[in-house]
Structure formats: C-alpha cells, structure tokens
Design a protein around this motif. Structure first.
Motif, PDB file in Angstrom:
ATOM      1  N   THR A   1       0.834  -1.211   0.000  1.00  9.65           N
ATOM      2  CA  THR A   1       0.000   0.000   0.000  1.00  9.65           C
ATOM      3  C   THR A   1       0.862   1.252   0.000  1.00  9.65           C
ATOM      4  N   TYR A   2       1.938   1.236   0.800  1.00  6.60           N
ATOM      5  CA  TYR A   2       2.824   2.403   0.849  1.00  6.60           C
ATOM      6  C   TYR A   2       3.505   2.616  -0.507  1.00  6.60           C
ATOM      7  N   SER A   3       3.989   1.533  -1.103  1.00  7.94           N
ATOM      8  CA  SER A   3       4.651   1.654  -2.422  1.00  7.94           C
ATOM      9  C   SER A   3       3.680   2.169  -3.467  1.00  7.94           C
ATOM     10  N   ARG A   4       2.411   1.660  -3.400  1.00  6.82           N
ATOM     11  CA  ARG A   4       1.405   2.129  -4.365  1.00  6.82           C
ATOM     12  C   ARG A   4       1.076   3.600  -4.131  1.00  6.82           C
ATOM     13  N   ALA A   5       1.039   4.033  -2.844  1.00 11.20           N
ATOM     14  CA  ALA A   5       0.740   5.440  -2.540  1.00 11.20           C
ATOM     15  C   ALA A   5       1.846   6.362  -3.048  1.00 11.20           C
ATOM     16  N   THR A   6       3.113   5.983  -2.831  1.00  9.85           N
ATOM     17  CA  THR A   6       4.217   6.824  -3.343  1.00  9.85           C
ATOM     18  C   THR A   6       4.234   6.821  -4.866  1.00  9.85           C
ATOM     19  N   THR A   7       3.897   5.673  -5.460  1.00 10.51           N
ATOM     20  CA  THR A   7       3.821   5.595  -6.931  1.00 10.51           C
ATOM     21  C   THR A   7       2.746   6.536  -7.455  1.00 10.51           C
ATOM     22  N   MET A   8       1.621   6.583  -6.707  1.00 16.89           N
ATOM     23  CA  MET A   8       0.517   7.445  -7.105  1.00 16.89           C
ATOM     24  C   MET A   8       0.923   8.922  -7.018  1.00 16.89           C
ATOM     25  N   VAL A   9       1.694   9.279  -6.007  1.00 19.19           N
ATOM     26  CA  VAL A   9       2.177  10.659  -5.900  1.00 19.19           C
ATOM     27  C   VAL A   9       3.066  10.986  -7.097  1.00 19.19           C
TER      28      VAL A   9
ATOM     29  N   LEU B   1       7.488   5.949 -19.713  1.00 20.07           N
ATOM     30  CA  LEU B   1       8.507   5.760 -18.685  1.00 20.07           C
ATOM     31  C   LEU B   1       7.871   5.460 -17.340  1.00 20.07           C
ATOM     32  N   LEU B   2       6.789   6.161 -17.022  1.00 22.90           N
ATOM     33  CA  LEU B   2       6.076   5.912 -15.768  1.00 22.90           C
ATOM     34  C   LEU B   2       5.555   4.478 -15.736  1.00 22.90           C
ATOM     35  N   ALA B   3       4.979   4.040 -16.839  1.00 17.73           N
ATOM     36  CA  ALA B   3       4.464   2.665 -16.903  1.00 17.73           C
ATOM     37  C   ALA B   3       5.590   1.656 -16.728  1.00 17.73           C
ATOM     38  N   PHE B   4       6.741   1.955 -17.324  1.00 18.78           N
ATOM     39  CA  PHE B   4       7.908   1.071 -17.189  1.00 18.78           C
ATOM     40  C   PHE B   4       8.339   0.955 -15.726  1.00 18.78           C
ATOM     41  N   LEU B   5       8.387   2.075 -15.017  1.00 19.34           N
ATOM     42  CA  LEU B   5       8.797   2.073 -13.607  1.00 19.34           C
ATOM     43  C   LEU B   5       7.770   1.370 -12.723  1.00 19.34           C
ATOM     44  N   VAL B   6       6.509   1.483 -13.115  1.00 17.37           N
ATOM     45  CA  VAL B   6       5.424   0.934 -12.289  1.00 17.37           C
ATOM     46  C   VAL B   6       5.285  -0.578 -12.465  1.00 17.37           C
TER      47      VAL B   6
ATOM     48  N   THR C   1       7.615  -2.874 -14.136  1.00 14.82           N
ATOM     49  CA  THR C   1       8.789  -3.714 -14.425  1.00 14.82           C
ATOM     50  C   THR C   1       9.408  -4.253 -13.149  1.00 14.82           C
ATOM     51  N   PRO C   2       9.406  -5.572 -12.981  1.00 12.78           N
ATOM     52  CA  PRO C   2      10.044  -6.157 -11.788  1.00 12.78           C
ATOM     53  C   PRO C   2      11.527  -5.807 -11.752  1.00 12.78           C
ATOM     54  N   GLY C   3      12.072  -5.661 -10.586  1.00 11.37           N
ATOM     55  CA  GLY C   3      13.468  -5.256 -10.433  1.00 11.37           C
ATOM     56  C   GLY C   3      13.594  -3.755 -10.379  1.00 11.37           C
ATOM     57  N   VAL C   4      12.998  -3.080 -11.356  1.00  5.23           N
ATOM     58  CA  VAL C   4      12.972  -1.616 -11.362  1.00  5.23           C
ATOM     59  C   VAL C   4      12.089  -1.114 -10.220  1.00  5.23           C
ATOM     60  N   GLN C   5      11.030  -1.878  -9.922  1.00  7.64           N
ATOM     61  CA  GLN C   5      10.111  -1.477  -8.848  1.00  7.64           C
ATOM     62  C   GLN C   5      10.832  -1.350  -7.507  1.00  7.64           C
ATOM     63  N   GLU C   6      11.761  -2.290  -7.238  1.00  5.83           N
ATOM     64  CA  GLU C   6      12.484  -2.268  -5.971  1.00  5.83           C
ATOM     65  C   GLU C   6      13.392  -1.042  -5.869  1.00  5.83           C
ATOM     66  N   VAL C   7      14.042  -0.674  -6.997  1.00  4.96           N
ATOM     67  CA  VAL C   7      14.965   0.471  -7.002  1.00  4.96           C
ATOM     68  C   VAL C   7      14.199   1.768  -6.761  1.00  4.96           C
ATOM     69  N   PHE C   8      13.031   1.901  -7.399  1.00  3.34           N
ATOM     70  CA  PHE C   8      12.295   3.173  -7.340  1.00  3.34           C
ATOM     71  C   PHE C   8      11.106   3.126  -6.368  1.00  3.34           C
TER      72      PHE C   8
ATOM     73  N   THR D   1       8.286   1.471  -6.423  1.00  8.25           N
ATOM     74  CA  THR D   1       7.009   1.606  -7.114  1.00  8.25           C
ATOM     75  C   THR D   1       6.220   0.307  -7.017  1.00  8.25           C
ATOM     76  N   ALA D   2       4.912   0.405  -7.299  1.00  7.81           N
ATOM     77  CA  ALA D   2       4.024  -0.762  -7.297  1.00  7.81           C
ATOM     78  C   ALA D   2       2.963  -0.568  -8.361  1.00  7.81           C
ATOM     79  N   PRO D   3       2.375  -1.651  -8.891  1.00  6.74           N
ATOM     80  CA  PRO D   3       1.339  -1.530  -9.931  1.00  6.74           C
ATOM     81  C   PRO D   3       0.145  -0.714  -9.444  1.00  6.74           C
ATOM     82  N   LEU D   4      -0.411   0.076 -10.365  1.00 10.91           N
ATOM     83  CA  LEU D   4      -1.575   0.907 -10.042  1.00 10.91           C
ATOM     84  C   LEU D   4      -2.841   0.234 -10.521  1.00 10.91           C
ATOM     85  N   ALA D   5      -3.941   0.501  -9.805  1.00  7.53           N
ATOM     86  CA  ALA D   5      -5.243  -0.069 -10.163  1.00  7.53           C
ATOM     87  C   ALA D   5      -5.895   0.770 -11.261  1.00  7.53           C
TER      88      ALA D   5
END
Length: 924
Positions: free
Chosen positions: A821-829, A872-877, A879-886, A888-892
């Motif tokens: 939830t936290y990763s998805r919230a920061t991704t949403m910001v 680029l945003l979709a790629f960060l959201v 892509t596994p591996g990239v998610q851990e670095v940034f 991020t988490a998938p958005l609904a």
C-alpha cells in the motif's frame, strides 16, 4: 607615426633602385638559394590563426560550470549517504550533458573551418631571373612578382611597374571604390591610400603590375590587424552570467531548505542524524533542477540548428541567446548593407535624363524616361553614350556556374557600364567585334582618364574617352544634343556641373563620357603610331554622365525596419566617404537626415565622455580605421549596450572580437574576420541577422518557459515532505529520493526540450531587448512555477496520496509506512506529479497567448515528450526489479482514471487565467 606607418613611408617615397637596395634584391628578383635562406629567417607567408584552448581543455570546460560542479557535489553526497544509485544517476547526467555540449562546439568549429579561405595559392615570382609559379606561402621579403586582374595580393609590396592598375582594398579599409595604383608616389586620402603600395588581402580589379615584397605573413598590415584581434579576450556571455547567477540562487535555496529540513527531521520527527541527512538530501535534490543544464544545452543546440537553416552559423551555443539581447548593431556598409556591386542608376545627357532600374551585376532592369522603358534605338545620344562606355572598357561579368552568382573580371566601375549596355539591349561582344580596338591609353591618376582608339568603319577612327568630369570636361569643345554635335557653351558647362553636384550630394559617383571621330589615313599604322594622349584627348565631344552607386541589398529595408520595431539601434561604421555613408544610411532608413556623421579624424579628437554622449543620438561613422571601430564598440559597451558588430574585412576583426556578438560574412569575409566572429552569415545577408535576433529572443523566452516547467515539479516534490515534518512523522514520506530524481531527470526532460523548440509568440520583435537587470528566474517565473502551477500540482499529488490510502481503509486505519500500500501510494504521488506536468507542459507553451489559438498539437515535440513520460512511468510501475529500485508498485484501474482526469482542469484553469491577463492588457 607608428613603426608600421614609418615602414610604409620608407618604401613609398624611395625610388625603385633605393627600394631594391634596401631589400637587397633586384628587378629580376632573388636567387633560389637566397629565397630559401630568407624563408628560414622570416617563416611562411601565412596569417597565424589564434590557437585557442586545446581540445582537452575545451572538453573539460563543459564539466566545470557552476551548475556542473553543483551536480558533482550532489552526486558525491548521495554516494556518501548510501544512495549509490542516486549519485551515479546524477553523475551520468553531468557526463552526458558535458559530452553533448562539447560535440556541439566541435561540430560548429568544423563548419566554421570549412568556410575559411586563406590567401592565394600561387603567385608568379622571379627566381634566378626566371618567372616561375610559386606557392604564395613561400614568398619572402625581396621577392619580385607579377599581378594581373583577378589576382589576390599575397603580401605587402611596392610597385615597380604598373599598367591601368586598380585594387579593391575594401577587405582592408571598408572603402567600396577601387584605388588606382601606379609607380609614382602619392600619399592619397585615408588609410592605406599610398599610390605605389599594395597590401596583402586585397584584390587586383584591373591592369597588370610588377612589385617587390617588403612584408610577409604577420608582418603585413593584414597580419598586424589579425594580431590585434587575437589579443582581445572574450568575456562570459550574458547567458553564462545569468546561468551562473541562477545556479547560485537555486543552490542557496536548496541548501537552505536542506539544512532546515535536516534540523526539523532531528527535532520534530526525532530521526537519527544519518537518516535525517538522507532526508535533507532528498529535499536538496528536489529543489535542484538536475535537468536544467542538459535542457538548456539541448535548447541552445536546437536554436543553432534552426539558425543554420536561416544561413547563420553560430560557433558557440551561448551566442544564440546573446543575439536576443542585442541593443545595438555596429554594421559595416560595403558588402553588408550594400551589395558591393557598383550599379549605374542615372544617365545625364543634354537631351534629357534617364533612370536605370535593376541592381547589381545582373541584367535584370532597363533604362526608362518618364516611366517609359527606353532602348538605344529610341535616342541617338543614348546610343552614343552606351556604345562609347561599352567600347572603352576592359571588364567582363560572367555567371559563376558553381555559385550561380555574377563573377567580376575587372573593376566594379567598368562592370557597371557593361551591365548598363546589356540593359539597353546592346550585344557588347558583337560591338567589340564590329568596332575593333586598335590602341589604348590606360587610366592614370594624373589625367584621370582612359582612352581607346577603334576602327569605326573603313574610313573613320573613333576615339572613346571616359574619366572624372573635372578632368574630362576641359578637353571637350562640343556636345551632342539630339543627335547633333554643337558647340559646348558656358551654360552647358553650368548645367553639367549642376547635375554633377546634385548627384554628388546624393552620395552618387559620376563618370563622364566623350568621343571624337577622325578620318582614317591611307597609312593607318603610321597614323596610329603617331597618336599621343594629347592628340586623342582634345577637341572631344561631350556625351553625358553615367551616375552610379553601390546599391543597398534589396532585403535591407525590411530588415532595418524590423530592427527599429525591436528597439535595436543600428550604427553604420565604414571606411567609406562621409557623403556616401550618410546618403546610404538615409536611403535605407538607417537614420534620418539629421544624423551626425563623425569621421575617423574627429573620432580621435573626441574624449571618451564626448563619444559616450554622441553615441546616444543618431550617428554615422565614416573614414574610420580598425582600431577606431574597436573603440566605438567598447564605448557602447561602457554605455551598457549589448553590441553586435558585423563586417567582412580584416579591418572589422578587432571590433568583431570585442563585441558581445561578432557577425562575419561567410562568402566575402576574410578568414581573420571569420575567426574573430561568434556567428558567420553563410549568405552574407544582413536580413539573416534579424532572423537570428528573433531566434535569440525566442530561445530566451523558451528558456523561461522550460525553467517554469522544471521548477513547477519542485513544489509537489517538496510539499509531501513538509506534511511528513508537520505531522511529526504520522504521514509517512509520500516520495522517495529516487522518485524525485525520476521526475527531474526522466519524465521532465523531453517535454522541457519540446518547449525549447516552441515558435516565437506574436509580437516578440515589437518588444525592447531584454534589460541586463532582467533575469531568467524573475517574479513572473517564480509566481507561475511555485504559487500557481506548483501549488495546484501539490494539491493534486497530496490528494492522490490519500486517495490510495483511502482505498486501503484510511482514516479508520493508520497510513501505511511500509508494504505494498505504501509503495502504491508513493507511486501514485509520482504519477500525479507526472500527469500534472502534462498540463504544465501544455500551459508553459505560451506566456499569454491561448494555447488553443497557437494550436494544441502544433508542437509535436511536446507531445512526443508527454508520450515518453507516460511510457517511462508505466515502465517504472510495472517492471520487476525496477520497482524495488524506485519503490514503485502496480496501479489499479481506478488510479489510472484518477490520473487521466488531472490535466484537463489544470489546463482549463490556466487558459482562463491567460484570458484574464489578455483582457487586462487590452484595456491598458
């Protein structure tokens, strides 16, 4: 008297024998052995180019600007604080930007070098008593060489022999009228006017000569002016100064905020020192626009490319923006404002006056009287004038197949008469064949006349004469009037003199034409042998006056009007006469008739304070020397002006180097002028300067647009952290440092570059130049970026953060500080900031004009940038591996619907604000 002037005087006043003795030479030149020895002593006959910085030094300069240093330090701090990825990313941006900047400079230098045209390649030189073809770079003092029409003069030399010699010295003096040269010494009027001296860098327009060299390479007058140019140092451009100032401002703001947040994190949130430091670093990163430097570089590079398409080659990226600030243009006349092509525009005959249309060395006009086109068949007097002018002529004009431009083989004055004959419908080659030349008495400065003898028909010889009116009219006893020769009366002479003075007052040159026909004797060869100058040039019949001038460039009128609309002052600085300079200036609308004309002599007598005051009004400079042009430019700069100086000759080079922006002519310009300039016009068109100035203003406007755009994201990047502090940690950090860097270096970059290619808004050339006190980051930019766009984006991104948490049960449940939830919230910001930036990219395209009117889809680069940042945003959201670095988490799907709606109200709100601004300005 300077050492150079003393040297010239020494060789000018001495007789041939004394000159050869001083140079230890002879009429048959040097021996090959002696020439080799002198070549070792004096060196090659070349103009040394300014070496400049090494490629390595130029390369390293791109990594040592204030902004670059700030990024190096930021990266180092990030690495030391444990965020290795952040540090490496910042350093990579710096490296990529530095390499790109160097590549642009390297490409510009290559293009410049390809334009350079050095001194002539070969010269006919006497070695070991024989005339031989020699590389001109191997000429030495004491060498005796020959010249003919069309040759460039390779060295400074004293004439030993000369026949009908005329030299175009405009590259050295700025004077458009060729100088007559002969062996007898005459001091002449003005700089480099000695009658028996010729100078490197000038061109032989007519005649032949034999001369002895007394100076080569950097010892020539050409070389000494080049040396003077190379001694000048270039100062930082206004844009460099402004970017340094902006860097300091942003650095102070970022560091100040970082310190404040560091202290707040320790005392409010009770973070450990190390964790507080990383948090503060995130705030510093948020407020330092890491993408600003590469975006500025790329925007300037785009400006360079657009200018190149408009025939303006810019050697330094920063010069692009400097053009937009120009307040004064110091312009040479010959070849810059004018075509450097003498053209007959009026004819005066006893039977009437005629106007000649068309300009330059192209047969694109006609002769008319009372708005009715005339040919030579309409008037016997006109026919006689044009026939004699065409026969008494040694010049031809041909079209160059390579350049498609007229090529002159002879003197400009005679070329004007050739084109006149073509406009009248004469076939000059046919006339020359039908009326062959039998003998010639070349022009000389004593009698100022040229005479030729022709076979008019089997029983008649025709004497054709042309020259200055004051020297030719006394030789005339009759005048042709409506096809009849009648006695030349005192009234006729008054009428002729009055006409001549009227045209002279207009800055025009006159050339008188006369003739006489005599019976051919049985022994024609004996008759020809007995002819003398005196016998040919007496009892002549005056035909009329040909009036000519170096015409203004056709496009110059509109270009000057645009400069005046843009509040840019143009000052003519020329080596030409005062009368010609003022008449041209008034004719093309450069100044009014009330403009003050200051000569070089008067300029020397003026104090700095007097010159500063004089430069505030309408002023023209005529008969000025190279060092005086430099003085004018430097005094204007002391007056607070941003000065562009134009020119093509070596005499222009010191002023070109001193000016804020030096503009050289690419076609007619000397290599010294091109080296000294910041910009080269590949078409020698003054109008290209105006297009370049408009481009420079557009570049600056676009710099402010993408600065606004880049700074906009700083506020929503910082506000969530403020919430974290004010809540004393109850609201977890809504963004990570890597996510902040994603916006600054990833999603913001391409839309910002798209803004850098935005077209000029209407009226940009009706505004005054930017004041030196104005800054890139002004109140409007700060308000729009922080208090308007930034504030709206902050509200949207904060709502987005809570929107995700609400779906997870907030406020009944505490805000998540870890987990999905936290990763998805920061991704949403992060995503909300990106979508807010989509609206900002569109809104920043104009300052006050409606984007809808400008065309929402007219700037494809902005839309390409928008598409890129979404991908680029979709790629960060996702892509596994990239998610851990940034983090991020998938958005609904509901998240994406929320995001897609964001740009619409933000865009419409700004359109409404701009409409209110336009309405308020309209009322004012």
């Amino acid at each position: 008297m300077s050492a150079s002037e003393k040297k010239r005087q020494q060789y000018a006043v001495a007789d041939n024998a004394a000159v050869l003795q001083t140079l230890q030479s002879s009429a048959t030149g040097l021996s090959a052995e002696e020439a080799d020895a002198r070549l070792k002593r004096y060196g090659d006959n070349t103009i040394h180019r300014e070496v400049g910085d090494s490629q390595l030094k130029v390369f390293l300069k791109n990594f040592t600007s204030l902004m670059a240093i700030l990024l190096w330090v930021s990266g180092l701090i990030a690495i030391l604080s444990g965020t290795l990825e952040l540090g490496i990313a910042i350093w990579l941006v710096n490296i990529i930007n530095g390499v790109f900047s160097f590549w642009q400079q390297f490409q510009a230098k290559k293009a410049t070098n390809s334009l350079m045209a050095m001194l002539p390649t070969y010269t006919q030189v006497y070695r070991d008593g024989k005339l031989t073809k020699l590389d001109a770079t191997k000429l030495v003092p004491g060498d005796v060489f020959t010249l003919q029409a069309g040759n460039s003069v390779p060295v400074d030399a004293r004439l030993l022999e000369a026949t009908s010699m005329q030299v175009d010295q405009s590259a050295l003096t700025g004077e458009s009228v060729p100088e007559s040269k002969y062996t007898k010494y005459d001091a002449g009027d003005g700089e480099f006017a000695e009658s028996n001296l010729i100078y490197a860098g000038t061109t032989v327009g007519a005649g032949t000569a034999k001369a002895v060299c007394f100076a080569t390479g950097m010892d020539t007058e050409f070389g000494q002016i080049a040396s003077l140019t190379q001694q000048q140092t270039k100062h930082a451009s206004p844009l460099q100064i402004e970017l340094n100032r902006l860097t300091k401002q942003i650095s102070m703001i970022a560091i100040g905020i970082g310190i404040a947040f560091f202290i707040a994190a320790i005392f409010f949130v009770h973070y450990p020192v190390a964790k507080s430091f990383i948090f503060a670093l995130g705030m510093i990163v948020a407020f330092i626009p890491e993408g600003l430097l590469p975006t500025v570089t790329l925007s300037l590079a785009q400006g360079v490319q657009r200018m190149a398409k408009k025939h303006a080659l810019v050697k330094d990226l920063n010069s692009v923006e400097t053009l937009g600030e120009t307040t004064v243009i110091c312009s040479d006349k010959t070849g810059t404002l004018t075509q450097n092509q003498m053209t007959v525009n009026h004819l005066w005959l006893a039977s009437g006056t005629y106007e000649v249309t068309g300009q330059g060395y192209v047969n694109n006009g006609h002769i008319r009287r009372a708005d009715k086109p005339y040919t030579w068949q309409d008037d016997p007097d006109l026919e006689k004038l044009i026939r004699v002018a065409a026969l008494n002529n040694d010049t031809a004009v041909e079209m160059d197949k390579a350049t498609k431009q007229p090529k002159l083989l002879g003197t400009p004055t005679e070329a004007a008469l050739v084109i006149l004959a073509e406009k009248a419908g004469f076939d000059t080659a046919k006339i020359a064949k039908q009326t062959p030349r039998l003998r010639e008495f070349p022009f000389d400065s004593d009698r100022k006349r040229m005479s030729t003898v022709h076979q008019h028909d089997a029983h008649t010889l025709s004497f054709c004469v042309k020259g200055s009116l004051s020297d030719l009219l006394p030789q005339c006893t009759t005048i042709i009037d409506h096809g009849q020769n009648r006695p030349l009366t005192a009234q006729d002479k008054q009428d002729i003199d009055a006409a001549n003075r009227k045209y002279a007052a207009m800055g025009l040159r006159s050339l008188a034409v006369a003739y006489r026909e005599v019976p051919a004797e049985a022994d024609q060869q004996k008759q020809l042998d007995n002819l003398t100058i005196a016998s040919v040039e007496e009892e002549l019949t005056f035909i009329g006056l040909t009036i000519m001038a170096d015409p203004p460039r056709p496009e110059i009128y509109d270009a000057i009007a645009k400069c005046h609309d843009a509040n840019i002052k143009i000052i003519m600085v020329t080596g030409d006469s005062t009368l010609t300079a003022k008449s041209i200036a008034v004719k093309i609308g450069l100044t009014s008739d009330k403009a003050r004309v200051v000569t070089g002599t008067e300029l020397d007598a003026m104090s700095e304070a007097e010159l500063q005051e004089a430069l505030k009004g309408e002023i023209i400079f005529a008969r000025v020397a190279p060092e005086q042009k430099y003085k004018i430019v430097s005094t204007l700069q002391k007056n607070g002006e941003i000065v562009a100086s134009t020119g093509d000759g070596v005499n222009d080079a010191p002023a070109l180097k001193k000016a804020d922006i030096g503009v050289a002519m690419g076609v007619t310009g000397t290599d010294v002028a091109k080296d000294a300039a910041d910009m080269i016009l590949t078409d020698d068109n003054f109008a290209s300067i105006v297009a370049a100035i408009e481009e420079g203003r557009t570049v600056y406007s676009n710099l402010q647009k993408f600065l606004t755009y880049i700074l906009t994201s700083n506020v929503p990047e910082a506000i969530p952290s403020v919430l974290f502090l004010f809540s004393r940690g109850l609201i977890p950090l809504p963004m990570t440092v890597m996510q902040i860097l994603t916006v600054d270096l990833g999603t913001d970059m391409l839309p910002a570059l798209g803004l850098g290619s935005e077209k000029a808004e209407p009226g940009i050339m009706h505004q005054p130049p930017r004041a030196r006190t104005a800054h890139l980051m002004n109140k409007r930019v700060l308000f729009t970026a922080f208090a308007w766009y930034g504030l709206l984006a902050s509200v949207v991104s904060t709502i987005a953060y809570f929107f995700v948490n609400m779906q997870a049960g907030w406020p009944a449940r505490a805000l998540a500080a870890t987990g999905l939830t936290y990763s998805r919230a920061t991704t949403m910001v992060l995503a909300a900031i990106v979508f807010s930036q989509i609206a900002a990219a569109l809104n920043c395209r104009t300052i006050s004009q409606s984007v809808i009117k400008a065309g929402i889809f007219s700037n494809r680069r902005v839309w390409f940038g928008i598409a890129f940042e979404v991908l680029l945003l979709a790629f960060l959201v996702y892509t596994p591996g990239v998610q851990e670095v940034f983090n991020t988490a998938p958005l609904a799907l509901s998240d994406w619907l929320f995001l897609i709606i964001i740009p619409i109200p933000l865009f419409l709100l700004e359109e409404g604000r701009k409409a209110l601004v336009r309405r308020r300005h309209a009322r004012a």
